[in-house]
Scaffold this motif. Structure first.
Motif, short mmCIF file in Angstrom:
data_model
loop_
_atom_site.label_atom_id
_atom_site.label_comp_id
_atom_site.label_asym_id
_atom_site.label_seq_id
_atom_site.Cartn_x
_atom_site.Cartn_y
_atom_site.Cartn_z
N VAL A 512 -52.20 -5.13 -61.49
CA VAL A 512 -50.78 -5.53 -61.89
C VAL A 512 -50.93 -6.99 -62.68
N ASP A 513 -50.72 -6.81 -63.85
CA ASP A 513 -50.61 -7.99 -64.65
C ASP A 513 -49.48 -8.96 -64.51
N TYR A 514 -49.50 -10.15 -65.28
CA TYR A 514 -48.34 -11.01 -64.99
C TYR A 514 -47.04 -10.61 -65.50
N SER A 515 -47.18 -9.64 -66.71
CA SER A 515 -45.95 -9.11 -67.48
C SER A 515 -45.52 -7.94 -66.12
N ALA A 516 -46.24 -7.21 -65.63
CA ALA A 516 -45.89 -6.15 -64.54
C ALA A 516 -45.25 -6.91 -63.40
N LEU A 517 -45.67 -8.11 -63.05
CA LEU A 517 -45.37 -8.98 -61.80
C LEU A 517 -43.84 -9.24 -62.15
N GLU A 518 -43.52 -9.65 -63.29
CA GLU A 518 -42.40 -10.22 -63.73
C GLU A 518 -41.36 -9.04 -63.81
N SER A 519 -41.83 -7.85 -64.22
CA SER A 519 -41.02 -6.57 -63.91
C SER A 519 -40.62 -6.28 -62.59
N LEU A 520 -41.70 -6.35 -61.81
CA LEU A 520 -41.48 -6.03 -60.32
C LEU A 520 -40.31 -7.06 -59.57
N GLU A 521 -40.38 -8.35 -60.02
CA GLU A 521 -39.61 -9.50 -59.67
C GLU A 521 -38.03 -8.95 -60.16
N ALA A 522 -37.89 -8.62 -61.48
CA ALA A 522 -36.80 -8.14 -61.87
C ALA A 522 -36.30 -7.07 -60.99
N ILE A 523 -37.31 -5.82 -60.98
CA ILE A 523 -36.69 -4.75 -60.06
C ILE A 523 -36.01 -5.42 -58.60
N ASN A 524 -36.87 -6.10 -57.91
CA ASN A 524 -36.38 -6.60 -56.65
C ASN A 524 -35.03 -7.25 -56.91
N HIS A 551 -44.86 -15.81 -55.79
CA HIS A 551 -43.89 -15.80 -54.75
C HIS A 551 -43.20 -14.64 -54.42
N PHE A 552 -43.87 -13.61 -55.29
CA PHE A 552 -43.31 -12.29 -55.20
C PHE A 552 -42.93 -11.65 -53.56
N LEU A 553 -43.97 -11.76 -52.68
CA LEU A 553 -43.82 -11.12 -51.69
C LEU A 553 -42.99 -12.10 -50.61
N GLU A 554 -43.07 -13.35 -51.21
CA GLU A 554 -41.84 -14.11 -50.16
C GLU A 554 -40.64 -13.73 -50.62
N GLU A 555 -40.37 -13.44 -51.61
CA GLU A 555 -38.98 -13.09 -52.27
C GLU A 555 -38.51 -11.60 -52.11
N LEU A 556 -39.71 -10.60 -51.74
CA LEU A 556 -39.47 -9.33 -51.70
C LEU A 556 -38.41 -9.17 -50.53
N ASN A 557 -37.21 -8.11 -50.91
CA ASN A 557 -36.26 -7.92 -50.03
C ASN A 557 -36.54 -6.92 -49.04
N GLY A 558 -37.73 -6.30 -49.09
CA GLY A 558 -38.05 -5.29 -48.36
C GLY A 558 -39.36 -5.56 -47.35
N ARG A 559 -40.22 -4.51 -47.35
CA ARG A 559 -41.60 -4.85 -46.46
C ARG A 559 -42.72 -4.36 -47.37
N VAL A 560 -43.75 -4.56 -46.91
CA VAL A 560 -45.21 -3.73 -47.51
C VAL A 560 -45.88 -3.14 -46.50
N PHE A 561 -45.83 -1.74 -46.56
CA PHE A 561 -46.50 -0.95 -45.55
C PHE A 561 -47.84 -0.29 -45.90
N LEU A 562 -48.54 -0.34 -44.61
CA LEU A 562 -49.89 -0.01 -45.04
C LEU A 562 -50.19 1.61 -45.51
N SER A 563 -49.35 2.12 -45.13
CA SER A 563 -49.40 3.64 -45.48
C SER A 563 -48.17 4.35 -45.72
N GLN A 564 -47.81 5.36 -46.73
CA GLN A 564 -46.53 5.81 -46.60
C GLN A 564 -46.01 6.33 -45.77
N TYR A 565 -46.73 7.06 -44.75
CA TYR A 565 -46.23 7.80 -43.80
C TYR A 565 -45.59 6.69 -42.84
N ASP A 566 -46.06 5.51 -42.70
CA ASP A 566 -45.52 4.26 -42.09
C ASP A 566 -44.12 3.90 -42.43
N ALA A 567 -43.95 3.85 -43.83
CA ALA A 567 -42.87 3.55 -44.46
C ALA A 567 -41.80 4.37 -44.30
#
Length: 581
Positions: A512-524, A551-567
């Motif tokens: 995930v490069d910096y441009s993609a990080l900015e897109s993830l932040e915009a999506i969030n 700072h993306f993970l700090e600002e993320l309005n959801g969670r990070v799951f280890l597996s898709q099944y957990d999510a």
């Protein structure tokens, strides 16, 4: 072994394989060298003719370069020397800065080899062997096919005995047609007979000899000696019947000597004029060489080092520049012959060089009456094996984008010349990669019943929840495709008012490069404004490490799951989900 010894053995591989050299390897290498030497003598003369150089330049380019590759190269079977495509590229490049037959033309060839060698060595030191991966195989196949057609067409003038010119297919065809009144029928008879004979040798001689119960090794040697037989027969005919006096063009006097010490030209104008062609020749030569080397190494469970191959090929080209040669690379046909003949180490190449040196000292007077038509026949038979028009059908059936790239490469090479074709091939390979990755495959997935696996909702009967959308991203995210994902998520959530959670499944995301990080932040931010949670699942360790630096993970309005099944289990409120077909 200390660090210094390891470094020496890495950059000078002969110190590695030479320590365990055996009598058995010596015997096999000598046999392979004899067969390849027989094959190389007429080929070297012919490819020099193709490059617009005196025939001895082909021999010189096959002696010191082979010795240097044996020292610095890593392939046990690769045979280095003049090849058809590089010879054509050489003629095209230096023909624009000097007139064929002049001293300046020969100096330009030396300079081209020097620049190519320097560029390859620099790439090797910087460990840039991976750059070969940026040239797609279909595009390279298209360029080589077009080059084979151009080379074969360019040799028709020698078969017909006319003075045609041109660098593109239309120019060559029109020039040949306009010179047909000058046709020399004696030359035509020699050229056509040699061509038919060589095609028969390639297609049928070995099987005929085997049917006569000739030992396999002898049958192989006699088959590889087919071009030598054509050379001997036509040379004797020209000498015996004084055909040169009837307009048959011959090789003429060839210096009876070892490769001389030569000096490339270092004028800024010449260097500037040849720099780009040298880079293109280096790239094409390296790709062809490393492809052959890797294929042959895999058959014996060996490996090559692409970075060291750059140094080995660079050293070979530098050797050619200072010993009267021109750019060289690993040849497909002679390498396969070398492999099939039982070569076990690069020493086979060194023995081949010795054989060619003996030929340069003792045999050159014998080729005085050798007709150019025979050399042209040798080239035509060799290069038509490179022509593979089936690549068009294969790419059409498999990928229209690849088909378009191959077709464009072939047409540009035939219509505008090899330099434009090479540049187009490189550009199209990059554009093709960018095009394919600019629209990454993103699948909406659901849970396969009675499992913990998730699959595409359009391909499988899976469980879904109207409040939860899972998008599996099947490509690394970088500046080219970052906005695509942003637009895709925006469109999906606006299509349904029931969505409360969006999960981005990152199991296939390696970067995930910096441009993609900015897109993830915009999506969030956009999803947060819509009161929709953004979640990530199955994020790989290196990607997670990179995300933690922001700072993306700090600002993320959801969670990070280890597996898709957990999510799924955490976010899906429905106990009886709908089934999507």
């Amino acid at each position: 072994m200390n660090a210094s010894q390891k470094a020496w053995r890495r950059y000078v591989p002969i110190l590695d394989w030479g320590r365990s050299y055996t009598k058995s390897a010596l015997s096999n290498d000598l046999i392979a060298a004899v067969i390849v030497t027989i094959m190389l003598i007429p080929q070297s003369l012919a490819y020099a003719l193709l490059a617009g150089l005196p025939p001895e330049a082909g021999l010189y380019a096959s002696i010191v370069p082979i010795l240097l590759y044996a020292i610095f190269g890593t392939s046990r079977s690769l045979a280095v020397g003049p090849v058809a495509v590089v010879s054509l590229l050489t003629a095209s490049a230096i023909g624009q800065v000097a007139e064929q037959g002049t001293a300046g033309y020969a100096v330009a060839a030396l300079t081209l080899a020097f620049l190519s060698g320097g560029f390859l060595v620099l790439m090797g030191i910087l460990r840039l062997g991976l750059l070969a991966n940026f040239l797609s195989h279909p595009v390279i196949a298209g360029f080589i096919t077009a080059s084979g057609i151009l080379i074969a067409t360019s040799q028709l003038k020698h078969i017909l005995g006319v003075d045609a010119q041109g660098h593109t297919l239309p120019e060559m065809v029109m020039s040949i047609l306009s010179h047909l009144p000058q046709l020399n029928w004696v030359t035509v008879a020699i050229g056509v007979s040699a061509t038919v004979f060589l095609f028969w040798v390639r297609a049928s001689l070995k099987s005929t000899l085997r049917a006569m119960r000739v030992p396999p090794l002898l049958a192989d040697i006699l088959t590889k000696a087919g071009p030598v037989a054509a050379v001997v027969a036509t040379t004797v005919c020209v000498w015996a019947f004084d055909l040169a006096g009837q307009g048959v063009k011959i090789v003429g006097s060839v210096p009876q000597s070892l490769p001389p010490l030569t000096m490339p030209g270092f004028s800024l104008d010449l260097l500037n004029a040849l720099l780009v062609p040298a880079i293109l020749i280096s790239v094409i030569g390296f790709v062809e060489s490393v492809s052959v080397a890797q294929t042959l190494a895999a058959k014996k469970r060996q490996r090559i080092d692409p970075d060291q191959e750059l140094i080995g090929l660079g050293a070979a080209n530098l050797g050619a520049a200072f010993t009267g040669g021109y750019p060289v690379t690993g040849g497909f046909a002679r390498s396969v012959v070398n492999f099939d003949a039982g070569a076990e180490t690069p020493a086979a190449g060194a023995f081949t060089a010795i054989g060619l040196a003996i030929a340069a000292l003792a045999l050159t007077p014998l080729v005085y009456f050798l007709p150019n038509a025979t050399l042209a026949a040798t080239i035509i038979v060799a290069v038509l094996g490179l022509v593979d028009l089936s690549i068009l059908k294969k790419t059409w059936d498999y990928s229209r984008a690849d088909f378009a790239a191959v077709t464009a490469t072939i047409l540009l090479t035939l219509g505008l010349g090899v330099e434009v074709g090479v540049a187009a091939g490189v550009a199209l390979s990059v554009v093709l990669h960018l095009y394919k990755t600019s629209r990454p495959h993103v699948a909406e997935v659901g849970l396969v019943p009675d499992t913990q696996h998730f699959r595409n909702v359009l391909r499988h009967d899976v469980l879904t929840d109207p409040t939860v959308v899972t998008l599996r991203v099947d490509e690394s995210l970088y500046f080219v495709n970052a906005r695509f994902l942003e637009d895709l998520v925006q469109k999906r959530v606006t299509d349904s008012s029931t969505i409360r959670h969006v999960i981005l499944m990152f199991s296939a995301v390696n970067e995930v490069d910096y441009s993609a990080l900015e897109s993830l932040e915009a999506i969030n931010r956009k999803l947060a404004d819509m009161r929709i949670g953004l979640h990530l699942s199955e994020v790989k360790g290196p990607v997670m490490d990179r995300l933690k630096r922001s700072h993306f993970l700090e600002e993320l309005n959801g969670r990070v799951f280890l597996s898709q099944y957990d999510a799924w289990m955490s976010l899906s409120p429905s106990s009886t989900p709908d089934v999507a077909a």
